[in-house]
Design a protein around this motif. Structure first.
Motif, PDB file in Angstrom:
ATOM      1  N   GLY A 219       8.065   2.384 -12.348  1.00 58.12           N
ATOM      2  CA  GLY A 219       7.277   1.753 -13.402  1.00 58.12           C
ATOM      3  C   GLY A 219       6.194   0.815 -12.906  1.00 58.12           C
ATOM      4  O   GLY A 219       5.719  -0.034 -13.655  1.00 58.12           O
ATOM      5  N   TRP A 220       5.802   0.941 -11.653  1.00 53.83           N
ATOM      6  CA  TRP A 220       4.737   0.100 -11.123  1.00 53.83           C
ATOM      7  C   TRP A 220       3.392   0.642 -11.567  1.00 53.83           C
ATOM      8  O   TRP A 220       3.271   1.801 -11.966  1.00 53.83           O
ATOM      9  N   SER A 221       2.362  -0.188 -11.478  1.00 50.40           N
ATOM     10  CA  SER A 221       1.011   0.267 -11.790  1.00 50.40           C
ATOM     11  C   SER A 221       0.068  -0.226 -10.704  1.00 50.40           C
ATOM     12  O   SER A 221       0.400  -1.129  -9.934  1.00 50.40           O
ATOM     13  N   LEU A 222      -1.109   0.351 -10.670  1.00 49.12           N
ATOM     14  CA  LEU A 222      -2.098  -0.014  -9.675  1.00 49.12           C
ATOM     15  C   LEU A 222      -2.569  -1.439  -9.923  1.00 49.12           C
ATOM     16  O   LEU A 222      -2.946  -1.797 -11.038  1.00 49.12           O
ATOM     17  N   GLN A 223      -2.540  -2.261  -8.896  1.00 51.46           N
ATOM     18  CA  GLN A 223      -3.019  -3.640  -8.970  1.00 51.46           C
ATOM     19  C   GLN A 223      -3.998  -3.833  -7.824  1.00 51.46           C
ATOM     20  O   GLN A 223      -3.704  -3.474  -6.697  1.00 51.46           O
ATOM     21  N   ARG A 224      -5.121  -4.401  -8.132  1.00 50.11           N
ATOM     22  CA  ARG A 224      -6.088  -4.685  -7.077  1.00 50.11           C
ATOM     23  C   ARG A 224      -6.261  -6.192  -6.973  1.00 50.11           C
ATOM     24  O   ARG A 224      -6.477  -6.859  -7.984  1.00 50.11           O
ATOM     25  N   PRO A 225      -6.200  -6.729  -5.759  1.00 59.19           N
ATOM     26  CA  PRO A 225      -6.379  -8.177  -5.613  1.00 59.19           C
ATOM     27  C   PRO A 225      -7.820  -8.571  -5.939  1.00 59.19           C
ATOM     28  O   PRO A 225      -8.742  -7.785  -5.755  1.00 59.19           O
ATOM     29  N   GLU A 226      -7.984  -9.794  -6.458  1.00 59.83           N
ATOM     30  CA  GLU A 226      -9.331 -10.289  -6.730  1.00 59.83           C
ATOM     31  C   GLU A 226     -10.036 -10.512  -5.400  1.00 59.83           C
ATOM     32  O   GLU A 226      -9.445 -10.996  -4.441  1.00 59.83           O
ATOM     33  N   ARG A 227     -11.307 -10.167  -5.370  1.00 55.20           N
ATOM     34  CA  ARG A 227     -12.097 -10.370  -4.165  1.00 55.20           C
ATOM     35  C   ARG A 227     -12.731 -11.749  -4.248  1.00 55.20           C
ATOM     36  O   ARG A 227     -13.747 -11.940  -4.927  1.00 55.20           O
ATOM     37  N   ARG A 228     -12.107 -12.725  -3.634  1.00 54.48           N
ATOM     38  CA  ARG A 228     -12.629 -14.083  -3.611  1.00 54.48           C
ATOM     39  C   ARG A 228     -12.593 -14.594  -2.183  1.00 54.48           C
ATOM     40  O   ARG A 228     -11.648 -14.344  -1.438  1.00 54.48           O
ATOM     41  N   ALA A 229     -13.591 -15.366  -1.850  1.00 62.28           N
ATOM     42  CA  ALA A 229     -13.652 -15.935  -0.515  1.00 62.28           C
ATOM     43  C   ALA A 229     -12.542 -16.962  -0.342  1.00 62.28           C
ATOM     44  O   ALA A 229     -12.222 -17.714  -1.263  1.00 62.28           O
ATOM     45  N   VAL A 230     -11.962 -17.006   0.850  1.00 62.96           N
ATOM     46  CA  VAL A 230     -10.925 -17.990   1.150  1.00 62.96           C
ATOM     47  C   VAL A 230     -11.512 -19.397   1.093  1.00 62.96           C
ATOM     48  O   VAL A 230     -10.860 -20.349   0.670  1.00 62.96           O
ATOM     49  N   GLU A 231     -12.788 -19.508   1.480  1.00 61.07           N
ATOM     50  CA  GLU A 231     -13.445 -20.809   1.536  1.00 61.07           C
ATOM     51  C   GLU A 231     -13.909 -21.294   0.170  1.00 61.07           C
ATOM     52  O   GLU A 231     -14.529 -22.343   0.061  1.00 61.07           O
TER      53      GLU A 231
ATOM     54  N   THR B 208       0.870  -1.171   0.000  1.00 60.12           N
ATOM     55  CA  THR B 208       0.000   0.000   0.000  1.00 60.12           C
ATOM     56  C   THR B 208       0.908   1.222   0.000  1.00 60.12           C
ATOM     57  O   THR B 208       2.114   1.110   0.256  1.00 60.12           O
ATOM     58  N   LEU B 209       0.345   2.391  -0.278  1.00 59.07           N
ATOM     59  CA  LEU B 209       1.162   3.604  -0.273  1.00 59.07           C
ATOM     60  C   LEU B 209       1.782   3.838   1.102  1.00 59.07           C
ATOM     61  O   LEU B 209       2.945   4.243   1.209  1.00 59.07           O
ATOM     62  N   GLY B 210       1.013   3.571   2.138  1.00 57.48           N
ATOM     63  CA  GLY B 210       1.526   3.752   3.496  1.00 57.48           C
ATOM     64  C   GLY B 210       2.684   2.815   3.805  1.00 57.48           C
ATOM     65  O   GLY B 210       3.682   3.221   4.423  1.00 57.48           O
ATOM     66  N   ARG B 211       2.558   1.566   3.382  1.00 55.64           N
ATOM     67  CA  ARG B 211       3.634   0.601   3.620  1.00 55.64           C
ATOM     68  C   ARG B 211       4.895   0.986   2.847  1.00 55.64           C
ATOM     69  O   ARG B 211       6.000   0.890   3.371  1.00 55.64           O
ATOM     70  N   VAL B 212       4.717   1.405   1.594  1.00 55.24           N
ATOM     71  CA  VAL B 212       5.876   1.807   0.799  1.00 55.24           C
ATOM     72  C   VAL B 212       6.539   3.025   1.438  1.00 55.24           C
ATOM     73  O   VAL B 212       7.772   3.095   1.518  1.00 55.24           O
ATOM     74  N   ALA B 213       5.741   3.971   1.925  1.00 59.45           N
ATOM     75  CA  ALA B 213       6.300   5.152   2.587  1.00 59.45           C
ATOM     76  C   ALA B 213       7.123   4.750   3.804  1.00 59.45           C
ATOM     77  O   ALA B 213       8.205   5.310   4.047  1.00 59.45           O
TER      78      ALA B 213
ATOM     79  N   GLY C 260      15.697   7.157   5.059  1.00 60.10           N
ATOM     80  CA  GLY C 260      15.561   8.218   6.051  1.00 60.10           C
ATOM     81  C   GLY C 260      14.749   9.402   5.560  1.00 60.10           C
ATOM     82  O   GLY C 260      14.637  10.408   6.243  1.00 60.10           O
ATOM     83  N   VAL C 261      14.169   9.277   4.354  1.00 63.56           N
ATOM     84  CA  VAL C 261      13.401  10.366   3.755  1.00 63.56           C
ATOM     85  C   VAL C 261      11.916  10.090   3.944  1.00 63.56           C
ATOM     86  O   VAL C 261      11.441   8.995   3.654  1.00 63.56           O
ATOM     87  N   VAL C 262      11.179  11.088   4.431  1.00 61.45           N
ATOM     88  CA  VAL C 262       9.735  10.962   4.614  1.00 61.45           C
ATOM     89  C   VAL C 262       9.047  11.499   3.359  1.00 61.45           C
ATOM     90  O   VAL C 262       9.288  12.630   2.945  1.00 61.45           O
ATOM     91  N   LEU C 263       8.204  10.652   2.743  1.00 59.64           N
ATOM     92  CA  LEU C 263       7.475  11.044   1.540  1.00 59.64           C
ATOM     93  C   LEU C 263       5.980  11.071   1.822  1.00 59.64           C
ATOM     94  O   LEU C 263       5.475  10.245   2.591  1.00 59.64           O
ATOM     95  N   SER C 264       5.275  11.992   1.180  1.00 59.15           N
ATOM     96  CA  SER C 264       3.815  12.019   1.262  1.00 59.15           C
ATOM     97  C   SER C 264       3.257  10.887   0.412  1.00 59.15           C
ATOM     98  O   SER C 264       3.971  10.287  -0.399  1.00 59.15           O
ATOM     99  N   ARG C 265       1.959  10.621   0.573  1.00 57.01           N
ATOM    100  CA  ARG C 265       1.332   9.570  -0.237  1.00 57.01           C
ATOM    101  C   ARG C 265       1.427   9.904  -1.729  1.00 57.01           C
ATOM    102  O   ARG C 265       1.671   9.031  -2.546  1.00 57.01           O
ATOM    103  N   ALA C 266       1.262  11.175  -2.075  1.00 55.44           N
ATOM    104  CA  ALA C 266       1.354  11.588  -3.479  1.00 55.44           C
ATOM    105  C   ALA C 266       2.767  11.353  -4.017  1.00 55.44           C
ATOM    106  O   ALA C 266       2.940  10.899  -5.150  1.00 55.44           O
ATOM    107  N   SER C 267       3.770  11.645  -3.209  1.00 53.20           N
ATOM    108  CA  SER C 267       5.154  11.434  -3.641  1.00 53.20           C
ATOM    109  C   SER C 267       5.468   9.952  -3.782  1.00 53.20           C
ATOM    110  O   SER C 267       6.208   9.547  -4.682  1.00 53.20           O
ATOM    111  N   VAL C 268       4.909   9.139  -2.894  1.00 55.01           N
ATOM    112  CA  VAL C 268       5.093   7.687  -2.999  1.00 55.01           C
ATOM    113  C   VAL C 268       4.469   7.189  -4.296  1.00 55.01           C
ATOM    114  O   VAL C 268       5.055   6.378  -5.023  1.00 55.01           O
ATOM    115  N   TRP C 269       3.281   7.700  -4.626  1.00 59.62           N
ATOM    116  CA  TRP C 269       2.615   7.309  -5.873  1.00 59.62           C
ATOM    117  C   TRP C 269       3.480   7.671  -7.080  1.00 59.62           C
ATOM    118  O   TRP C 269       3.669   6.878  -7.993  1.00 59.62           O
TER     119      TRP C 269
END
Length: 155
Positions: A122-134, A92-97, A105-114
């Motif tokens: 060169g990364w792109s937005l990826q969304r996990p598939e919403r599937r039940a574990v069961e 997530t953006l927060g985790r990457v930050a 040692g550099v603090v970046l905003s969410r926009a800067s991380v993006w």
């Protein structure tokens, strides 16, 4: 050739044609731009010569991370989110930050991380598939093969 390099090459070619005394309309056709651009370039050329048609360094605030730091971040992110103590393997953006701050040692905003992720890395937005574990794939296949045709016939 990148877009800025191509644009500079067009302006420099136009400067060469200015020196040869070519007309604006001829230059516009030769370099593939509109006549207004050629008129603007001619004014620049008249004031400063061919050097005024070359690219200038980017204006504005310099980036917080240099090339070496970006490569350090790239290597850290390649190890995965779980290697950095996160429970799930998703970034997530927060985790990457957080990782950027730990590594550089550099603090970046969410926009800067993006911008870092999409522009520099060169990364792109990826969304996990919403599937039940069961989810039971064999049960789904059985239902599609047996139950659905029976239900469809009953219509």
């Amino acid at each position: 050739m990148s877009r800025p390099q191509l644009a500079e090459a067009r302006r420099v070619r136009a400067g060469e044609l200015f020196e040869q005394g070519a007309l604006n309309a001829v230059i516009a056709r030769a370099v593939g731009v509109c006549a207004e651009s050629v008129r603007r370039w001619r004014r620049m050329w008249e004031e400063g010569g061919v050097s005024s048609l070359r690219r200038r360094a980017a204006a504005g605030r310099p980036p917080k991370l240099d090339g070496a730091q970006v490569e350090m971040v790239r290597a850290a992110l390649a190890r995965g989110a779980q290697a950095h103590g996160f429970e799930a393997g998703l970034w997530t953006l927060g985790r990457v930050a957080t990782v950027v701050e730990r590594v550089t040692g550099v603090v970046l905003s969410r926009a800067s991380v993006w911008r870092l992720l999409t522009g520099w890395l060169g990364w792109s937005l990826q969304r996990p598939e919403r599937r039940a574990v069961e989810r039971g794939e064999s049960e789904i296949a059985r239902w599609i093969g047996h139950e659905w045709p029976r239900i469809k016939k009953g219509r």
